[in-house]
Structure formats: structure tokens, C-alpha cells
Design a protein around this motif. Structure first.
Motif, mmCIF file in Angstrom:
data_model
loop_
_atom_site.group_PDB
_atom_site.id
_atom_site.type_symbol
_atom_site.label_atom_id
_atom_site.label_comp_id
_atom_site.label_asym_id
_atom_site.label_seq_id
_atom_site.Cartn_x
_atom_site.Cartn_y
_atom_site.Cartn_z
ATOM 1 N N ARG A 337 -2.236 1.516 0.456
ATOM 2 C CA ARG A 337 -0.897 2.056 0.616
ATOM 3 C C ARG A 337 -0.575 3.146 -0.381
ATOM 4 O O ARG A 337 0.118 4.093 -0.061
ATOM 5 C CB ARG A 337 0.136 0.920 0.499
ATOM 6 C CG ARG A 337 0.154 0.087 1.747
ATOM 7 C CD ARG A 337 0.880 -1.210 1.551
ATOM 8 N NE ARG A 337 1.004 -1.889 2.815
ATOM 9 C CZ ARG A 337 0.021 -2.547 3.410
ATOM 10 N NH1 ARG A 337 -1.134 -2.633 2.814
ATOM 11 N NH2 ARG A 337 0.192 -3.126 4.573
ATOM 12 N N GLY A 426 7.870 5.160 1.076
ATOM 13 C CA GLY A 426 7.613 4.442 2.319
ATOM 14 C C GLY A 426 6.237 3.816 2.283
ATOM 15 O O GLY A 426 5.232 4.493 2.398
ATOM 16 N N GLN A 428 3.818 1.002 4.193
ATOM 17 C CA GLN A 428 3.769 0.232 5.442
ATOM 18 C C GLN A 428 3.976 -1.246 5.167
ATOM 19 O O GLN A 428 3.491 -1.754 4.165
ATOM 20 C CB GLN A 428 2.396 0.410 6.082
ATOM 21 C CG GLN A 428 2.244 1.679 6.830
ATOM 22 C CD GLN A 428 1.005 1.646 7.678
ATOM 23 O OE1 GLN A 428 0.558 0.571 8.082
ATOM 24 N NE2 GLN A 428 0.452 2.799 7.954
ATOM 25 N N HIS A 431 0.333 -5.926 7.253
ATOM 26 C CA HIS A 431 -0.129 -6.178 8.607
ATOM 27 C C HIS A 431 -0.433 -7.651 8.807
ATOM 28 O O HIS A 431 -0.783 -8.360 7.872
ATOM 29 C CB HIS A 431 -1.411 -5.396 8.893
ATOM 30 C CG HIS A 431 -1.290 -3.943 8.598
ATOM 31 N ND1 HIS A 431 -2.372 -3.172 8.242
ATOM 32 C CD2 HIS A 431 -0.240 -3.099 8.607
ATOM 33 C CE1 HIS A 431 -1.984 -1.940 8.046
ATOM 34 N NE2 HIS A 431 -0.708 -1.855 8.255
ATOM 35 N N SER B 33 8.906 12.165 -0.061
ATOM 36 C CA SER B 33 7.648 11.457 0.209
ATOM 37 C C SER B 33 6.478 12.322 -0.195
ATOM 38 O O SER B 33 5.467 11.846 -0.663
ATOM 39 C CB SER B 33 7.575 11.078 1.682
ATOM 40 O OG SER B 33 7.529 12.258 2.466
ATOM 41 N N HIS B 54 -6.116 8.249 7.229
ATOM 42 C CA HIS B 54 -5.322 7.033 7.284
ATOM 43 C C HIS B 54 -4.057 7.242 8.087
ATOM 44 O O HIS B 54 -3.469 6.282 8.572
ATOM 45 C CB HIS B 54 -4.921 6.589 5.880
ATOM 46 C CG HIS B 54 -6.072 5.991 5.139
ATOM 47 N ND1 HIS B 54 -6.368 4.671 5.202
ATOM 48 C CD2 HIS B 54 -7.009 6.541 4.360
ATOM 49 C CE1 HIS B 54 -7.435 4.438 4.475
ATOM 50 N NE2 HIS B 54 -7.842 5.553 3.952
ATOM 51 N N HIS B 56 -1.262 7.864 7.096
ATOM 52 C CA HIS B 56 -0.015 7.428 6.477
ATOM 53 C C HIS B 56 0.888 8.592 6.186
ATOM 54 O O HIS B 56 2.105 8.456 6.211
ATOM 55 C CB HIS B 56 -0.311 6.704 5.165
ATOM 56 C CG HIS B 56 -1.052 5.438 5.369
ATOM 57 N ND1 HIS B 56 -1.564 4.700 4.359
ATOM 58 C CD2 HIS B 56 -1.380 4.775 6.495
ATOM 59 C CE1 HIS B 56 -2.170 3.649 4.844
ATOM 60 N NE2 HIS B 56 -2.077 3.659 6.139
ATOM 61 N N SER B 60 3.947 6.478 10.565
ATOM 62 C CA SER B 60 3.532 5.091 10.429
ATOM 63 C C SER B 60 3.218 4.536 11.808
ATOM 64 O O SER B 60 3.922 4.790 12.777
ATOM 65 C CB SER B 60 4.681 4.305 9.797
ATOM 66 O OG SER B 60 4.544 2.943 10.086
ATOM 67 N N GLU B 63 5.890 3.000 14.103
ATOM 68 C CA GLU B 63 6.897 3.716 14.880
ATOM 69 C C GLU B 63 6.498 3.732 16.344
ATOM 70 O O GLU B 63 7.325 3.555 17.228
ATOM 71 C CB GLU B 63 7.036 5.141 14.344
ATOM 72 C CG GLU B 63 7.436 5.166 12.883
ATOM 73 C CD GLU B 63 8.216 6.425 12.539
ATOM 74 O OE1 GLU B 63 8.498 7.206 13.454
ATOM 75 O OE2 GLU B 63 8.532 6.593 11.361
ATOM 76 N N HIS B 73 -5.198 1.203 15.604
ATOM 77 C CA HIS B 73 -4.038 2.059 15.405
ATOM 78 C C HIS B 73 -3.392 2.557 16.678
ATOM 79 O O HIS B 73 -2.193 2.665 16.763
ATOM 80 C CB HIS B 73 -4.426 3.264 14.548
ATOM 81 C CG HIS B 73 -4.357 2.979 13.087
ATOM 82 N ND1 HIS B 73 -3.211 3.145 12.364
ATOM 83 C CD2 HIS B 73 -5.275 2.502 12.221
ATOM 84 C CE1 HIS B 73 -3.438 2.809 11.099
ATOM 85 N NE2 HIS B 73 -4.676 2.405 10.994
#
Lengths: 460, 151
Positions: A337, A426, A428, A431, B33, B54, B56, B60, B63, B73
């Protein structure tokens, strides 16, 4: 034995012939089925000896827990790698899982080997997939250095082992573990014999690792991708412990005096590496040094050569394998992340990932050897047997336990408590896959509380 | 002294932080961000390939698929089935059925048998008046030792 080995070999066609969409699903399911079948090894048909045997492979109470751990770990590795390998081209994904499966095959054959040369060959063979995983899929430039350290430390230790094994074959005429356990004690009284003794053990001490020759471990663990770290921490280190336990049978009576410096190094290593953990800023490096610390206790337990020492060593190996792997998975979730292993950058995670904080808490509690988890039971048995050998060791082991609790708590507080940094905008949510991964790691540890005799080995 | 310091410290820290971060102190805008990622990567530079791979940095996966389970994914069908099979084989088969199998293993390692046998032998020997265990495992007359003159 074959009912697990053949499905593992059939993983290779599964990997290469499945359609790209279902690759990870089928390999996960296949490897979980293999893990379920491997539980049948726990049905011992005799009370102390070898079971499930064919001409080359057999299981006994020492190798069975390690074999089950190995088989359990492959699906966990696949689950853990799924997220970061998924974006790569399909053939590279297949190659990655092939490397994991080949590691699995070599490890099953290593732990199941009845002939020591076969064990040696498989021991060496596991180096190659691990090296490829570290150097090809590691994330930083230091991975090349890490791979070099990993490969050459282990090779430098194992070349003397090869010579020692060939000498043993010459003098006893056999290297089958089934036969050697009943052979006459060897006449070991010259300097040459002492060097032979050292040659037998150095490879495994490097692998464990013992404190003086541990430098490869933090590098390899940190630079490896998550599956590499998992398999290194959980199983490959245990290859060293297992090898030592097998060789110890033949190395008496020299071991009474010659083991002295190694026991001291191991005990000192517990404290030194534990103290290093308290100063780490890199999360994976902290977990890697904690592995060295726990393995130091295992090494000391094995070198003492008492039944409690051996039992404690096996229990601690299994428990540490599962918990250390769980910690690496957690570290990887933070890494995926934030793309950083620095603990200060991913702080205060309890606020944003409350359920994951439970996993962090449980894993860290297990790491600091909380009763009634098997980590504590193994540590207590080793500490007791060391105390019986020499009361002064309680100073080192007691201090080591204290420091272990210290750095485990430090890891938990640094990652979970405290203010969440302002730059984290942000991340995630966790999971389902990651929760399942942690559950599959920690539920067996908790279940082992109920039936620890699975792990006690043949000495108890 | 400490109370005075605790009153001054928040302002001091804020001053220092804002001086260091500059305009980034206004960090509630979505643009941050990018700067947030820059702060995270100051110590560990992330290659653009990793960021893109990734996904990211872009969007995300939650969404597009609010029920994203972390397995696949782009395809929610595969993602869901992967989750189901992983849970089934991992928990239901391996842990539940495997755990039941292990629980019902008969006398693992023959430890219960050993206990029963020991109790039986003790009762038998006590009733016969024999000692519970002889000191010598082997009969001493069968052991042949080399004479003390030899090496």
C-alpha cells in the motif's frame, strides 16, 4: 509419500496448461488439496520409527511436522503473491508459480529423504529457485547483493558438508538414516575427526543461521518478494535445524566439548539480534532479525542434544515458521500500500485498518511467545534444558526472552498505534484475500495448542 | 517546566512542520495524493512501472468492483470464484476436515497405549512381588568386556 509428491509434480502441468484467467484459482485450490492430503502423514503407524516409506523417502516424527508445514505453506505463498505478480505478463506469472512449486518439490524430497546424500542434494537444490525468486522479483537494487550473500554463504558452508558426508560413507559404508541410527559409535579422537565434526554441522549452522554467519539472512529476507520471504523464514531455515538434528546422532561423543562455542554463539546471538531489532527502522529487517533470534534458541536446543532440547527445537521451528511467515505477509500488506518498508511511514494503522490490527496483534503476541501458544512451549523447553546443562544460561535466555517481548511490542506499537501520518491519503481497504491469508497462518498455530503431540518428535 | 513545555510544544511543532512541508501543510485537497506519494517515496523511490503495474496511483479496484476480494483485478467473476474456492479448500477442507481427521487419529504416537501398558505392568509386578524395574537393562553375564590388559 508419493500421494503427495506426485500431485506436487503435477502442479507443473497445472500451472502451464491452465487458462490465464483461472491460473491463480486453480493453483491455489490444487496446492490446498495437496496440503490437506499431506495431513495424512500425521497418522503414524508405528510408535517411534519411520512410516510412509518407499525406497528413497520416508517420514518419521521429526520430519512429519516439517513436511506438513512445507505443504501448508505453498498455497499461502500463492495467496500472498497473487496481488503483486498479477499485473505481469502471463508467462512470467507461470514462471513464478513454477519456481514456488519446484521449491515445494525439493523441500518435500529433502525432508522425506532417508539417505543423507539425497537430503544434501535437495538442500542445495532449494537454493536455486530461491535465488531466482530473490534476484528476479526483488524490488530493490540490493537484491543482487542479497542473492550473492545468500548463495555463497550457504555454498561455503555446504561444500565441507559434502566432503564430510563422503568421508562418512567411506568409513561406515552407508549413509541411510535408517541404518546409521543403529550403527556403532564412531571412534572420534583426532584433530581430523574434529574438523570432520565441524564440516558436518557448519552448513546447517549457516542455514539456521547461527549468529556469526547470519549476515545473509537480513539481506535475503528483506530483498525477497513476499513469497520468497515466507518460504525462507518458514521452511528453509528449518532445513538447517532438521539437518543438524539428523547429523547429531552420529556426531557423539565429540559434540560434548565441541558444541560449546556454538551454543555460546547461539545464545549471544539471541541477545544481539534481539537488540538490533529494537533499533530497526525497516519492518522486514526487524522480522528477519527476529528470525535469527528465534533460530539461535533452536540451534542451542539442538546442540544440547537432550530429548527436551530436540522436542523444544521442533516445536519452536514449526511455531516460528507459521508466525514469522504471518508477520512477513502483514509487512507485505503495508508495503503494497505504501511502497515503503519504513515503519514510521505506515504508522497508526489501527485507526484505518482495525480488523487487520487484530491480526497484527495476534501475530506479534505469538512472536513474543505468549502462552499457551506453541512458541512459548518450545522456548520454555529449550530454556529449561539449557538451564539443566548450565545454570548460567538462564541469564542469556531470560534476557533474550525479555528483549523478544520488547521488540515484538515495539513492532506492534510502531505500526499500529500512534498518530496516522498526514501523508497517507488513500490506502486500499484490506482484501478478503489478505484476511484469509492471515487466518490460514494463525489458525493452525492456535489449533496446535490443542494437540501439541503432533510436534513433539520422537524424543518425548 | 514540563507543563510550560507541553503548552509551547504543539505550536512549536506546527511551526516546524509547516516550515518543512511548506505548501503541503494544506493537505486536504485530492491533489495531495501525488505529494503524499512523493513523501512516501522519498526514502524508497518507486519506479513508474511499479506504480502503473499496481494501479494504485490510478484508480482503486474497489471503485469498479465494490466487492473486490483481492484476487483478480479486472474480472469480478474470477475474483469471486477464486475467493470461494480459496475459502472452501483452505478452511472447509484443510482446516475443518483436516482438523477433524487429526483430532480422531487413534492414539497418536502410542502414548495412551504406553500409559496403559505401564499401569498394567506395575499392577502385575506388584501382585507378584517383583521389583518394578530391574537395574540392568541387559543381563550382565551376557556382556563380554575386553580384558583390562588390552587397549
Amino acid at each position: 509419500m508419493l500421494k503427495v509428491l506426485i500431485p506436487t509434480i503435477m502442479l507443473f502441468p497445472t500451472i502451464w496448461l491452465t487458462s490465464p484467467k483461472w491460473l491463480w484459482t486453480t493453483t491455489t485450490a490444487h496446492s490446498l488439496l495437496i496440503a490437506s492430503i499431506s495431513l495424512m502423514w500425521l497418522k503414524w503407524t508405528s510408535e517411534a520409527g519411520w512410516t510412509s516409506s518407499n525406497t528413497y523417502l520416508a517420514t518419521d516424527p521429526l520430519s512429519t511436522p516439517l513436511l506438513v508445514l512445507t505443504c501448508w505453506l505453498l498455497p499461502l505463498m500463492i495467496l500472498a503473491s497473487q496481488n503483486h505478480i498479477n499485473p505481469e505478463p502471463i508467462n512470467r506469472q507461470r514462471s513464478y508459480i513454477t519456481l514456488l512449486a519446484s521449491l515445494q518439490t525439493f523441500l518435500i524430497m529433502a525432508f522425506g529423504a532417508t539417505e543423507i546424500i539425497m537430503f544434501y542434494i535437495m538442500f542445495e537444490a532449494t537454493l536455486i529457485p530461491t535465488l531466482i525468486i530473490i534476484t528476479r522479483w526483488g524490488n530493490q537494487a540490493e537484491r543482487l547483493n542479497a542473492g550473492t550473500y545468500f548463495l555463497f554463504y550457504t555454498l561455503a558452508g555446504s561444500l565441507p558438508l559434502l566432503v564430510a558426508l563422503l568421508l562418512l560413507q567411506q568409513s561406515t559404508g552407508t549413509l541411510s538414516m535408517l541404518v546409521l541410527q543403529y550403527s556403532q559409535p564412531l571412534q572420534l579422537n583426532s584433530w581430523g575427526h574434529m574438523i570432520w565434526w565441524a564440516g558436518c554441522l557448519i552448513a546447517f549452522l549457516v542455514k539456521m543461521p547461527l549468529y556469526g554467519v547470519h549476515l545473509w539472512l537480513p539481506k535475503a529476507h528483506v530483498e525477497a518478494p513476499v513469497a520468497g520471504s515466507m518460504v525462507l523464514a518458514a521452511v528453509l531455515l528449518k532445513l538447517g535445524g532438521y539437518g543438524m538434528m539428523r547429523m547429531m546422532i552420529m556426531l557423539d561423543p565429540l559434540s560434548k566439548e565441541l558444541a560449546y562455542p556454538f551454543i555460546i554463539l547461539a545464545l549471544w546471538g539471541i541477545i544481539m539480534t534481539g537488540s538490533i531489532c529494537l533499533r530497526q527502522t525497516d519492518l522486514k529487517s526487524l522480522i528477519a532479525y527476529s528470525s535469527v533470534s528465534h533460530m539461535g534458541l533452536v540451534a542451542a536446543g539442538i546442540l544440547i542434544q537432550t530429548p527436551w532440547g530436540f522436542s523444544g527445537a521442533i516445536i519452536l521451528m514449526i511455531a516460528h515458521g507459521l508466525v514469522s511467515s504471518a508477520l512477513f505477509c502483514l509487512a507485505n500488506t503495508a508495503y503494497e500500500r505504501t511502497h515503503s518498508r519504513t515503519m514510521m511511514l505506515a504508522r497508526g494503522l489501527q485507526m484505518i485498518f482495525p480488523l487487520t490490527a487484530m491480526w497484527w496483534f495476534t501475530a506479534n503476541l505469538a512472536n513474543l511467545a505468549l502462552p499457551p501458544l506453541p512458541n512459548l512451549m518450545g522456548e520454555l523447553m529449550i530454556i529449561t534444558t539449557l538451564f539443566n546443562w548450565s545454570p548460567w544460561t538462564i541469564l542469556l535466555t531470560g534476557l533474550g526472552t525479555l528483549i523478544t517481548a520488547g521488540y515484538s511490542l515495539y513492532m506492534f506499537l510502531m505500526t499500529q498505534r500512534g498518530p496516522t501520518p498526514n501523508h497517507i491519503m488513500g490506502l486500499q481497504p484490506f482484501h478478503t484475500r489478505e484476511h484469509l491469508l492471515m487466518a490460514l497462518h494463525l489458525i493452525p498455530v492456535i489449533l496446535l495448542v490443542a494437540k501439541p503431540e503432533l510436534m513433539w518428535g520422537w524424543c518425548y | 517546566m514540563a507543563s510550560r513545555l507541553s503548552r509551547i510544544w504543539p505550536t512549536l511543532s506546527r511551526v516546524r512542520l509547516s516550515a518543512a512541508l511548506g505548501s503541503r501543510c494544506v493537505s486536504q485537497t485530492p491533489k495531495s495524493s501525488a505529494s503524499g506519494a512523493a513523501v512516501a517515496t522519498d526514502l524508497q523511490p518507486v519506479s513508474p512501472a511499479a506504480q502503473d503495474s499496481h494501479g494504485h496511483a490510478e484508480v482503486s479496484p474497489f471503485e469498479k468492483n465494490p466487492d473486490f476480494h483481492g484476487f483478480h483485478h479486472h474480472d469480478s467473476f474470477v475474483d469471486e470464484w477464486n475467493m470461494k474456492l480459496a475459502f472452501f479448500f483452505g478452511i472447509s477442507v484443510a482446516i475443518v476436515i483436516g482438523g477433524t481427521f487429526i483430532h480422531y487419529l487413534p492414539d497418536h504416537g502410542m502414548r495412551h497405549w504406553a500409559r496403559r501398558e505401564a499401569e498394567r505392568l506395575i499392577k502385575q509386578r506388584e501382585s507378584e512381588g517383583l521389583p518394578l524395574m530391574t537395574e540392568n537393562f541387559y543381563d550382565p553375564s551376557t556382556i563380554v568386556l575386553p580384558s583390562s590388559g588390552e587397549e
